[in-house]
Design an enzyme around this catalytic site. Structure first.
Site, mmCIF file in Angstrom:
data_model
loop_
_atom_site.group_PDB
_atom_site.id
_atom_site.type_symbol
_atom_site.label_atom_id
_atom_site.label_comp_id
_atom_site.label_asym_id
_atom_site.label_seq_id
_atom_site.Cartn_x
_atom_site.Cartn_y
_atom_site.Cartn_z
ATOM 1 C CD GLU A 1 -3.038 -0.990 2.166
ATOM 2 O OE1 GLU A 1 -3.057 -0.018 2.914
ATOM 3 O OE2 GLU A 1 -3.913 -1.874 2.195
ATOM 4 C CD GLU B 1 -3.954 -5.861 4.020
ATOM 5 O OE1 GLU B 1 -4.741 -4.988 4.458
ATOM 6 O OE2 GLU B 1 -2.712 -5.720 4.028
HETATM 7 C C1 GCO Z 1 -3.842 -1.618 5.550
HETATM 8 C C2 GCO Z 1 -2.833 -2.489 6.105
HETATM 9 C C3 GCO Z 1 -3.268 -3.340 7.281
HETATM 10 C C4 GCO Z 1 -4.404 -2.782 8.139
HETATM 11 C C5 GCO Z 1 -5.746 -3.256 7.645
HETATM 12 C C6 GCO Z 1 -6.898 -2.704 8.494
HETATM 13 O O1 GCO Z 1 -4.446 -2.002 4.556
HETATM 14 O O2 GCO Z 1 -3.963 -0.521 6.063
HETATM 15 O O3 GCO Z 1 -2.347 -3.356 5.099
HETATM 16 O O4 GCO Z 1 -2.070 -3.409 7.990
HETATM 17 O O5 GCO Z 1 -4.233 -3.219 9.472
HETATM 18 O O6 GCO Z 1 -5.963 -2.813 6.349
HETATM 19 O O7 GCO Z 1 -6.893 -1.314 8.441
#
Ligand code: GCO
Length: 487
Positions: free
Chosen positions: A211, A392
């Site tokens: 990200e 994710e």
């Molecule tokens: C993100 C990160 C994760 C977060 C999850 C929840 O996408 O910000 O990869 O580490 O913890 O997304 O916010």
């Protein structure tokens, strides 16, 4: 979008889709929401939805959020160790110093994954464990942790997906300018060669940087994440250097690895105009640049989008940082695209975000499964249909569910509806090959500390005991049957 309350900024979301309410087809914008509203995925499903053979059912975590052991076995200091010590940065004043103590409990955590029938585990490698100062001598004890972890996964029939960077930059490199320093791209590629060499014979899939958007926005625009800066120009510089670091790491991978696959990990947010006005369409295109094409276009097409749609200081930072053949390096061919999906963005003609769907207890997250369908179909249409691994997707505990946090019916519904969207996209040609629920465990949720619980498995942070939630059982059945049960 400066000026917005924090919770709106986390991933800037929005919108009563006025157009939808008025029956107007979801207005197009470059995010590819398209003029034909994507089919609803909220309808009940009967019979079960079967996924293709070989579809990967996984869970995701990151080093700083679960490992703890912040000084064990030679680990160096990271920017998150520093950031958490700054008063007021973390909602509950906590840090990842202990977290889930996964560093010492990894074997039982792998047993837990195995008991759930999980087939894939996306974890991150802590740069400060491997190279405590960020560069220079390898910390063998740190690297050996990941060696044992990978062997443990394979012994349990779980495929490892290794993220090279999930935000925990060694402090020693931050002291040399961090991602604002153009040398960071080389620092990252040099670091990446260490796990490539040590684990490349057993790790089949690699993700470069988690990200870049959130790093640049939260870490350099809003100051809500490490290193805690608020400098739009620096944010543009960092966007470019992160994109360049990704490309340099891909090139390093190709030079040392003959097997295995590598790709970026992008958090994509489909952007929609809140109404049919040309102003809203323009605002949605600008949002789409900020949210998506500033990363997709250089990495997959070798060019930046029209930067006039970006904040002019961010654009200036990107333009000043871009040199010579950078975009050729950034567009090094990748084998797949890791996609993190949480929330859409909807913007009206004044650039104001609105809430258009139920908000999760995260506050910034708008629950909208169709957005995932739209993302997958857009990648197919606009980016030559790359292989996509969902790396994710998840939601924090909903306190209104029950006094029992393990009775997480909101999370079950969230995953079911998003998986329906994935199934639909697959049926319409998306090359999506796997799904990783965020997250295996309740963990350190960055600036929210432990005030939000994102795990399929509850962690009691007094005892560190793990307790599977209802969602863990539901997801286990999905993984074992390779299907979504009828609802
Ligand atoms: C993100 C990160 C994760 C977060 C999850 C929840 O996408 O910000 O990869 O580490 O913890 O997304 O916010």
């Amino acid at each position: 979008m400066p000026g917005l309350p924090y919770r709106l900024r986390r991933r800037r979301f929005c919108a009563a889709i006025v157009a939808a309410a008025a029956g107007i087809a979801g207005p197009a914008c470059s995010s590819g929401a398209g003029r034909t509203p994507s089919p609803s995925t909220s309808a009940p499903v009967n019979p079960p939805l079967q996924f293709p053979d070989g579809f990967k059912w996984g869970v995701a975590t990151s080093a700083y959020q679960i490992e703890g052991a912040a000084t064990a076995d030679g680990r160096g200091r990271s920017i998150w160790d520093t950031f958490c010590e700054r008063p007021g940065t973390i909602a509950d004043g906590s840090s990842g110093a202990v977290a889930c103590d996964h560093y010492h409990r990894w074997e039982s955590d792998l047993d837990l994954m195995h008991s759930l029938g999980i087939g894939s585990y996306r974890f991150s490698i802590a740069w400060p464990r491997v190279l405590p100062g960020g560069r220079g001598p390898v910390n063998r004890r740190g690297l050996e942790f990941y060696d044992r972890l990978v062997d443990g996964l394979l012994a349990r029939g779980i495929s490892p997906i290794a993220t090279l960077y999930h935000w925990d930059l060694p402090q020693g490199l931050q002291d040399r300018g961090g991602w604002e320093n153009r040398d960071s791209a080389e620092w990252f590629a040099d670091y990446a060669t260490v796990p490539f060499a040590a684990l490349g014979d057993r790790v089949d899939r690699w993700l470069t940087i988690n990200e870049a958007k959130v790093i640049a926005e939260q870490g350099y625009q809003y100051g809500r994440m490490a290193p805690g800066k608020s400098d739009l120009g620096a944010s543009g510089t960092v966007i470019h250097h992160l994109n360049l670091a990704h490309g340099r790491a891909v090139a390093a991978f190709r030079s040392v690895q003959t097997t295995g696959r590598i790709g970026p990990c992008l958090q994509l947010a489909p952007c929609y105009a809140a109404d049919g006005s040309s102003e809203a369409e323009a605002a949605a295109l600008a949002a789409d640049t900020t949210e998506n094409t500033l990363y997709l276009d250089p990495l997959l097409k070798g060019r930046y989008p029209d930067l006039s749609r970006s904040n002019h200081r961010v654009a200036a930072g990107i333009e000043a940082a871009t040199k010579n053949d950078d975009l050729v390096a950034i567009a090094a061919p990748v084998d797949f695209l890791g996609v993190n999906y949480y929330t859409p963005v909807v913007i009206d003609g004044q650039g104001r975000p609105f809430q258009s769907h139920p908000i999760s207890s995260a506050g910034w997250q708008q629950i909208y499964p169709q957005g995932l369908y739209d993302v997958l179909m857009r990648l197919r249409r606009d980016y030559a249909s790359p292989e996509v691994m969902i790396t994710e997707n998840g939601v924090p505990d909903d306190p209104t569910d029950s006094s029992q946090p393990t009775a997480d019916r909101t999370r079950v519904d969230f995953h079911r509806r998003h998986l329906q969207a994935v199934h639909q996209a697959f049926g319409e040609g998306s090359r999506v090959t796997g799904y990783h629920a965020w997250s295996l465990l309740d963990n350190f949720e960055w600036a929210a500390g432990y005030s939000q619980r994102w795990g399929l498995v509850q962690v009691d942070f007094n005892t560190l005991a793990r307790s599977p939630k209802a969602s863990a059982s539901w997801y286990s059945a999905v993984a074992r049957s390779n299907s979504i049960p009828g609802a």
